[in-house]
Design a protein around this motif. Sequence first.
Motif, PDB file in Angstrom:
ATOM      1  N   GLN A  82       0.861  -1.199  -0.017  1.00 27.52           N
ATOM      2  CA  GLN A  82       0.141   0.118   0.199  1.00 27.52           C
ATOM      3  C   GLN A  82       0.841   1.449  -0.006  1.00 27.52           C
ATOM      4  OE1 GLN A  82      -2.050   0.898   3.637  1.00 27.52           O
ATOM      5  NE2 GLN A  82      -3.932   1.753   2.499  1.00 27.52           N
ATOM      6  N   VAL A  83       0.135   1.614  -0.768  1.00 29.95           N
ATOM      7  CA  VAL A  83       1.040   3.644  -0.186  1.00 29.95           C
ATOM      8  C   VAL A  83       0.875   4.562  -0.206  1.00 29.95           C
ATOM      9  CG1 VAL A  83       2.525   5.196  -1.907  1.00 29.95           C
ATOM     10  CG2 VAL A  83       1.594   3.165  -3.312  1.00 29.95           C
ATOM     11  N   THR A  84       0.845   4.941   1.249  1.00 28.54           N
ATOM     12  CA  THR A  84       0.174   5.947   1.352  1.00 28.54           C
ATOM     13  C   THR A  84       1.344   7.329   1.907  1.00 28.54           C
ATOM     14  OG1 THR A  84       1.067   5.355   3.976  1.00 28.54           O
ATOM     15  CG2 THR A  84      -0.701   4.589   2.987  1.00 28.54           C
ATOM     16  N   SER A  85       0.383   8.142   2.513  1.00 26.19           N
ATOM     17  CA  SER A  85       1.327  10.311   2.588  1.00 26.19           C
ATOM     18  C   SER A  85       1.931   9.745   4.022  1.00 26.19           C
ATOM     19  CB  SER A  85      -0.002  10.787   2.768  1.00 26.19           C
ATOM     20  OG  SER A  85       1.086  12.556   2.792  1.00 26.19           O
ATOM     21  N   THR A  86       3.118  10.717   4.633  1.00 24.39           N
ATOM     22  CA  THR A  86       2.932  10.442   5.345  1.00 24.39           C
ATOM     23  C   THR A  86       2.129  10.740   7.049  1.00 24.39           C
ATOM     24  OG1 THR A  86       3.920  12.539   5.767  1.00 24.39           O
ATOM     25  CG2 THR A  86       5.846  11.070   5.322  1.00 24.39           C
ATOM     26  N   ASP A  87       1.154  11.278   6.612  1.00 21.42           N
ATOM     27  CA  ASP A  87       0.366  11.461   7.881  1.00 21.42           C
ATOM     28  C   ASP A  87      -0.489  10.225   7.615  1.00 21.42           C
ATOM     29  OD1 ASP A  87      -1.232  11.568   4.917  1.00 21.42           O
ATOM     30  OD2 ASP A  87      -2.135  13.317   5.549  1.00 21.42           O
ATOM     31  N   GLY A  88      -1.094   9.226   6.714  1.00 19.75           N
ATOM     32  CA  GLY A  88      -1.466   7.804   6.658  1.00 19.75           C
ATOM     33  C   GLY A  88      -2.194   8.043   5.641  1.00 19.75           C
ATOM     34  N   ARG A  89      -2.325   8.955   5.459  1.00 23.42           N
ATOM     35  CA  ARG A  89      -3.532   9.009   4.178  1.00 23.42           C
ATOM     36  C   ARG A  89      -3.126   8.230   2.912  1.00 23.42           C
ATOM     37  NH1 ARG A  89      -3.901  13.197   0.002  1.00 23.42           N
ATOM     38  NH2 ARG A  89      -2.167  13.623   0.640  1.00 23.42           N
ATOM     39  N   PRO A  90      -3.954   6.890   2.542  1.00 21.45           N
ATOM     40  CA  PRO A  90      -3.520   6.269   1.766  1.00 21.45           C
ATOM     41  C   PRO A  90      -3.661   6.786   0.430  1.00 21.45           C
ATOM     42  CG  PRO A  90      -5.682   5.102   2.511  1.00 21.45           C
ATOM     43  CD  PRO A  90      -5.609   7.067   3.656  1.00 21.45           C
ATOM     44  N   LEU A  91      -2.901   6.789  -1.021  1.00 23.32           N
ATOM     45  CA  LEU A  91      -2.920   7.250  -1.843  1.00 23.32           C
ATOM     46  C   LEU A  91      -2.809   6.516  -2.911  1.00 23.32           C
ATOM     47  CD1 LEU A  91       0.977   8.936  -1.550  1.00 23.32           C
ATOM     48  CD2 LEU A  91      -1.255  10.526  -1.076  1.00 23.32           C
ATOM     49  N   GLY A  92      -4.626   6.792  -3.459  1.00 21.80           N
ATOM     50  CA  GLY A  92      -4.916   5.840  -5.183  1.00 21.80           C
ATOM     51  C   GLY A  92      -4.199   6.512  -6.097  1.00 21.80           C
ATOM     52  N   GLY A  93      -4.390   5.702  -6.575  1.00 16.90           N
ATOM     53  CA  GLY A  93      -3.172   6.255  -8.207  1.00 16.90           C
ATOM     54  C   GLY A  93      -2.264   6.820  -8.458  1.00 16.90           C
TER      55      GLY A  93
END
Length: 286
Positions: A141-152
């Motif tokens: 899974q790819v996320t941002s440093t704040d934990g938000r998943p990065l779709g696309g």
Amino acid sequence: MSTDTEVATAAASGASATERFHTDKSPFAAVADTPPARVDRLARRVLQAVHDTIREEKVTYDEYNALKAWLIQVGEDGEWPLFLDVWVEHVVEEVATEHREGSKGTIEGPYYVPNAPERGAKGTVPMRDDEAGTPMVWRGQVTSTDGRPLGGAAVELWHADDDGFYSQFAPGIPEWNLRGTFTTDAEGRFEITTIRPAPYQIPTDGSCGRLIAAAGWHAWRPAHLHVKVSAPGHELLTAQLYFPGDEHNDDDIASAVKPELLLAPVDQPDGSVTVDYGFVLDPVRN
Ligand code: DHB
Ligand code: FE
């Protein structure tokens, strides 16, 4: 080993790495605004380091001439990308990414090619019908440093085959073999089917090989997967992932292994392996 072994020469991979570099990058344009004071400072420091070595080690004219001949040969072999990516890039990468809070990266190396075939969020990397090697399924899974998943997000993967050769840099391999682009789903997830790459030996029959032999070094890099992970508003992550137990994880010729980049593959009853590994991207700094 396939018959590619005989024809995969340093001249071939060196020249294609040099050609690829010229095709993809406009290195001078990117530094066109560098003030002379910066160039002056960097050039002086590098030259000073050379001068210090000559004085301290009492370098002879024979050694100086051998160095001159060797430097000329590196260019003729097209091996500057190999030389620089093996012995210099890891420090550039360290400096470029020291501010990051997300996933660790490492060197790109000479064998990245942009625009590899798109395979969606879940798919198989392009490979030959009879591709040798242990099948591997990689979920992440790819996320941002704040934990938000990065779709696309784009996960670009490239790696060597079971003989340690890269498509487009060794003859006889289909153009996009073991190169693919995956795009994460709405939850930032991806699932990639590929094979486990073999350890890789940097070409030994050119000038880099000559240095390695003369210095009594070895030419091995541990088996590795290369990735570039990108998402809008985030810094590009360039990384390599390694397999535990590889004898060269501790003495990689390219000094590119970091503990955070080790996978934990799980053997499956059918002989394949599965691995879970995801990425945390740093938002672009304002
Ligand atoms: C080299 C090759 C690689 O596969 C890599 O990851 C780094 C460097 C090289 O031959 O220079
Ligand atoms: Fe590599």
